[in-house]
Structures are given as C-alpha cells and as structure tokens.
Design a protein around this motif. Sequence first.
Motif, PDB file in Angstrom:
ATOM      1  N   VAL A  49       0.868  -1.182   0.000  1.00 21.05           N
ATOM      2  CA  VAL A  49       0.000   0.000   0.000  1.00 21.05           C
ATOM      3  C   VAL A  49       0.902   1.228   0.000  1.00 21.05           C
ATOM      4  O   VAL A  49       1.758   1.379   0.877  1.00 21.05           O
ATOM      5  CB  VAL A  49      -0.940   0.033   1.220  1.00 21.05           C
ATOM      6  CG1 VAL A  49      -1.788   1.311   1.189  1.00 21.05           C
ATOM      7  CG2 VAL A  49      -1.842  -1.195   1.233  1.00 21.05           C
ATOM      8  N   GLY A  50       0.729   2.087  -0.995  1.00 20.94           N
ATOM      9  CA  GLY A  50       1.521   3.306  -1.107  1.00 20.94           C
ATOM     10  C   GLY A  50       0.686   4.541  -0.827  1.00 20.94           C
ATOM     11  O   GLY A  50      -0.505   4.591  -1.157  1.00 20.94           O
ATOM     12  N   SER A  51       1.291   5.545  -0.232  1.00 23.82           N
ATOM     13  CA  SER A  51       0.611   6.793   0.116  1.00 23.82           C
ATOM     14  C   SER A  51       1.666   7.895   0.159  1.00 23.82           C
ATOM     15  O   SER A  51       2.815   7.667  -0.209  1.00 23.82           O
ATOM     16  CB  SER A  51      -0.101   6.657   1.468  1.00 23.82           C
ATOM     17  OG  SER A  51       0.833   6.290   2.480  1.00 23.82           O
ATOM     18  N   HIS A  52       1.286   9.083   0.617  1.00 27.14           N
ATOM     19  CA  HIS A  52       2.293  10.143   0.747  1.00 27.14           C
ATOM     20  C   HIS A  52       1.999  11.038   1.945  1.00 27.14           C
ATOM     21  O   HIS A  52       0.839  11.247   2.315  1.00 27.14           O
ATOM     22  CB  HIS A  52       2.441  10.958  -0.540  1.00 27.14           C
ATOM     23  CG  HIS A  52       1.259  11.784  -0.928  1.00 27.14           C
ATOM     24  ND1 HIS A  52       1.073  13.085  -0.492  1.00 27.14           N
ATOM     25  CD2 HIS A  52       0.210  11.523  -1.741  1.00 27.14           C
ATOM     26  CE1 HIS A  52      -0.033  13.574  -1.020  1.00 27.14           C
ATOM     27  NE2 HIS A  52      -0.588  12.648  -1.774  1.00 27.14           N
ATOM     28  N   SER A  95      -4.984   8.627   3.780  1.00 26.87           N
ATOM     29  CA  SER A  95      -4.506   7.332   3.288  1.00 26.87           C
ATOM     30  C   SER A  95      -3.362   6.790   4.133  1.00 26.87           C
ATOM     31  O   SER A  95      -3.272   5.581   4.361  1.00 26.87           O
ATOM     32  CB  SER A  95      -4.058   7.457   1.829  1.00 26.87           C
ATOM     33  OG  SER A  95      -5.130   7.855   1.006  1.00 26.87           O
ATOM     34  N   VAL A  96      -2.472   7.670   4.595  1.00 27.74           N
ATOM     35  CA  VAL A  96      -1.369   7.228   5.451  1.00 27.74           C
ATOM     36  C   VAL A  96      -1.919   6.580   6.716  1.00 27.74           C
ATOM     37  O   VAL A  96      -1.511   5.471   7.097  1.00 27.74           O
ATOM     38  CB  VAL A  96      -0.451   8.417   5.812  1.00 27.74           C
ATOM     39  CG1 VAL A  96       0.616   7.982   6.818  1.00 27.74           C
ATOM     40  CG2 VAL A  96       0.199   8.996   4.564  1.00 27.74           C
ATOM     41  N   HIS A  97      -2.870   7.240   7.355  1.00 31.03           N
ATOM     42  CA  HIS A  97      -3.439   6.714   8.593  1.00 31.03           C
ATOM     43  C   HIS A  97      -4.196   5.416   8.347  1.00 31.03           C
ATOM     44  O   HIS A  97      -4.038   4.435   9.088  1.00 31.03           O
ATOM     45  CB  HIS A  97      -4.362   7.764   9.225  1.00 31.03           C
ATOM     46  CG  HIS A  97      -5.028   7.308  10.477  1.00 31.03           C
ATOM     47  ND1 HIS A  97      -6.319   6.812  10.488  1.00 31.03           N
ATOM     48  CD2 HIS A  97      -4.602   7.262  11.763  1.00 31.03           C
ATOM     49  CE1 HIS A  97      -6.655   6.481  11.723  1.00 31.03           C
ATOM     50  NE2 HIS A  97      -5.637   6.750  12.511  1.00 31.03           N
ATOM     51  N   ALA A  98      -5.017   5.384   7.303  1.00 32.57           N
ATOM     52  CA  ALA A  98      -5.796   4.179   7.013  1.00 32.57           C
ATOM     53  C   ALA A  98      -4.887   2.988   6.732  1.00 32.57           C
ATOM     54  O   ALA A  98      -5.139   1.863   7.209  1.00 32.57           O
ATOM     55  CB  ALA A  98      -6.731   4.430   5.835  1.00 32.57           C
ATOM     56  N   SER A 146      -2.337   2.013  -4.548  1.00 34.33           N
ATOM     57  CA  SER A 146      -1.931   3.410  -4.384  1.00 34.33           C
ATOM     58  C   SER A 146      -3.105   4.164  -3.764  1.00 34.33           C
ATOM     59  O   SER A 146      -4.144   4.344  -4.408  1.00 34.33           O
ATOM     60  CB  SER A 146      -1.567   4.008  -5.740  1.00 34.33           C
ATOM     61  OG  SER A 146      -1.501   5.421  -5.680  1.00 34.33           O
ATOM     62  N   ALA A 147      -2.953   4.570  -2.521  1.00 33.82           N
ATOM     63  CA  ALA A 147      -4.054   5.197  -1.777  1.00 33.82           C
ATOM     64  C   ALA A 147      -3.831   6.698  -1.689  1.00 33.82           C
ATOM     65  O   ALA A 147      -2.848   7.154  -1.088  1.00 33.82           O
ATOM     66  CB  ALA A 147      -4.155   4.588  -0.377  1.00 33.82           C
ATOM     67  N   ASP A 148      -4.742   7.449  -2.279  1.00 34.87           N
ATOM     68  CA  ASP A 148      -4.652   8.907  -2.293  1.00 34.87           C
ATOM     69  C   ASP A 148      -6.073   9.465  -2.405  1.00 34.87           C
ATOM     70  O   ASP A 148      -6.928   8.867  -3.065  1.00 34.87           O
ATOM     71  CB  ASP A 148      -3.801   9.379  -3.472  1.00 34.87           C
ATOM     72  CG  ASP A 148      -3.231  10.771  -3.276  1.00 34.87           C
ATOM     73  OD1 ASP A 148      -3.712  11.495  -2.381  1.00 34.87           O
ATOM     74  OD2 ASP A 148      -2.311  11.144  -4.037  1.00 34.87           O
TER      75      ASP A 148
END
Length: 431
Positions: free
Chosen positions: A86-89, A239-242, A310-312
């Motif tokens: 899982v990628g985020s920023h 997204s980072v938190h999830a 990719s979570a955004d």
Amino acid sequence: MIEYMNTIDPTHRNHATDFADFITASPSSYHAAHEVARRLEEGGFALVRETGKWPREAGKYYLLRDGAVVAWIVPDGGSARQARIVGSHTDSPTLKIKPSGSYYSPDGWGQIAVETYGGLLLNSWLDREIGFAGRVVDRQGKTHLVRTDAIARIPQLAIHLDRQINSDGLKLDPQTHMQPVWTLSEGECVLDEIARQAGLGGSEEIHGFDVVAYTTQEPQFLGAHKEFLAAGRQDNLSSVHAALVALLEAEPTGEDVLVFAAFDHEEIGSSTRSGAAGPLLADVLERISYALGLDRDGHYQFLAGSSCVSADAGHSVHPNYAQKHDPNTHPMLGAGTLLKLNANQRYASDAVGAALWARACQQAEVPTQEFVSNNSVPCGSTIGPITATRLGITTVDVGICLLSMHSAREMSHVSDHYWLSQALRAYYQGA
C-alpha cells in the motif's frame, strides 16, 4: 440511491477521532513520518537502518528516510514469494520558508518569506492562524524536528480597498500577496524562533532547514450528526493513517510480505530520494527478496507476483459546481471507498486492479464507488502510475472522497476513513 446513516457507528467515530489526533501530531511530512514510526514501534516493529545489515528473520520492520517511512512484515517460514504493497504520501500543498527566513516591509511589518509548495488553493490560507513545522540541521549535522504555535497570518485586503472583489473574483499573486505577517518588533528573525524550538541558541546554529506552514486550528467534526471532519492535510494523511491502521491490524497469512510505503514530495512530482519516483521502494523490495534467499531471477519472480494499492484522496461531487464532474459518475462523501479511473493512466487502475479492489471491499463488507473525470476537466495524478512504471507490478488507485482538496482545510466523511482502512486490511490479508 445512496442510503446514509442518520447516526455514526461508534467504531467509525473512534477511528476518525484517532485520525484527527494523527493529523494534529503531523504538521509536516517529517512529523508524519515520525508519528508513523512511533505507532509502528508501539505495534512491535523494529527500526532498520539502511546503512546496516538487512534483517533475514521473519518479523516486523520499518525504516525512515527524511519525510518518508516504509514498513514491512515478513511472515514466518520464509516461504513468501510476493508482496502486497500500500503506497501513500505524507506531504500536502503548503507554504515553505525561503532561505532568507524573514524581512521587514517599508512600513515596518515583520514578514516571513515563503514560496508555494505544490498546487495549493492560495485563498484558503488567508486570514488563518499559521504555525511552522519541519526539520532543521545544526552545525554538527544533527537533525531536529521543530514546530511553532500560531505565530503568523496572511491578512486579506479589506473589501473597502477592493470593491469589485465579489464581482470580479479574488486574484492573488503568490509572491506579492502570500507573505505572512508575524511581528512589529524590530530586529526579529523567524529563524531565531525556529532555532529556539529546536533547542539551539540562534539562527547562526542552523545550517539547513526544511520548514513549512500549517494551520493551527484543530480538526473539528461538524454536520447534522457530526458526520463530517474538517481539517488540514487530509490529502493525503487520510490514506497514510488508514494504511497504517490496516497494517497494524493485519494478521499475516504466511503467503505474502506486507509492505506499507508513505512517500514524501508527491505534491511536487515525487522525483526525490524520499519520493515515489526515487529508488526507495525498489531498494526495500530488492533487499527483502535477498533476505528471503532469492537470487536475481527470483527477485523478478517476486515482483511479478506482487501488487500495489496506491491510496490517495479523490474528489466528491461538489454541490455548487456539479458541472465540473462527470455527469454519469457521482462519487459522494459517506458513500464508501473510491476507485479512481482514467483512460490516459493518470491513475494506474485497470481491469485487473479494479477487480482486486472489488474483492478487498467485498471481503471487508464496505461500500465502494468510482471516480472518473469530466472530459473537459483533466484530473491530477498519484504515485500509482509512478510505482507501476518503476516496478512493473499491478497497481490500482483508490482513496476516499474529499471536498476542498488542496485547501488549507479539507472536508471528509467520518465513515469513509474507517471503510478505507478495513478494505486495505482485507487486501493485506489476501483478498
């Protein structure tokens, strides 16, 4: 027809409250990465230093690189032959302090010299109490996290001095109109204040700094049933938190290496050592492969079986500007997770990725919906196409709906945060 809950599930509320606390602890990408690291350590993850030996045992690990963090779980048995990523920023559009720090106007206003970072909505920063946060490096090369309270403001011009503003619209020059005021006292330098926050004697002890603005107003729930959350940096701390919660709650099956990557600098293109276009994730995956005992061909087999979510954050239909959205696709706050689609691959989702995400949402029993742009209103992009291009793995772009994206204060629905974390957890567990 979308059915909305008249009350918010307490589990959803508790998750959103924890997210609000996460936002408060993360005024900059560097703070976000350290807050993620703190929570990972509480969850039993061990810090790995890139300059040291890579761990070869099964376990839970993470590394920090500037404002980015990567965490992974290697299952027992050493039989894993693929990764679920899982990628985020961690970054958001903001204002960044320039090297000069601060200056005085001819009329004696002490102002902070800033430049724009990413595609921020300039007007959303007006008339808000602003603090500054980030990192400084001292003369010995030691890095310090810094955070001020509310010390500045960008005052808007009164309507008496701009009578046509409501008819002609607000026009802001980022150089002329976006420099915050912070003092009337002579001889003040904002870098001295930053140095004090770092425990240093003065600005002369700062040999480098990356410090950005943040709005000091706390996250707040609102709406008829307090179903909405207003806060800064929801793109993309949502997204980072999830993803972090999903990883901490996941129960590894022994079939997959579970990877969580929170990159920096997505809002300015990702082309940095801590961004998705850099080598960070590829290096981590390669070192994991070798730790599993795979040779080079085995590593490529490992990648070929892997996938990435990719979570955004994405856009909800705006009630006052519905014509800006696709007329046949109506993503809404409170209607579930978001599958992001674009024919020109500004999002990496394809049929295989869409099916992957559908399975995850079905297993987690959470609602999902789609986003596609109006053809006359091009969409933005994410780390998804970058990751797919760099690694050659199946990648799907997802997120939650927001209103006021890239504003200093964005708006989301409480339940969407919980649903995203549960869908990501299901993906981690093999959906």
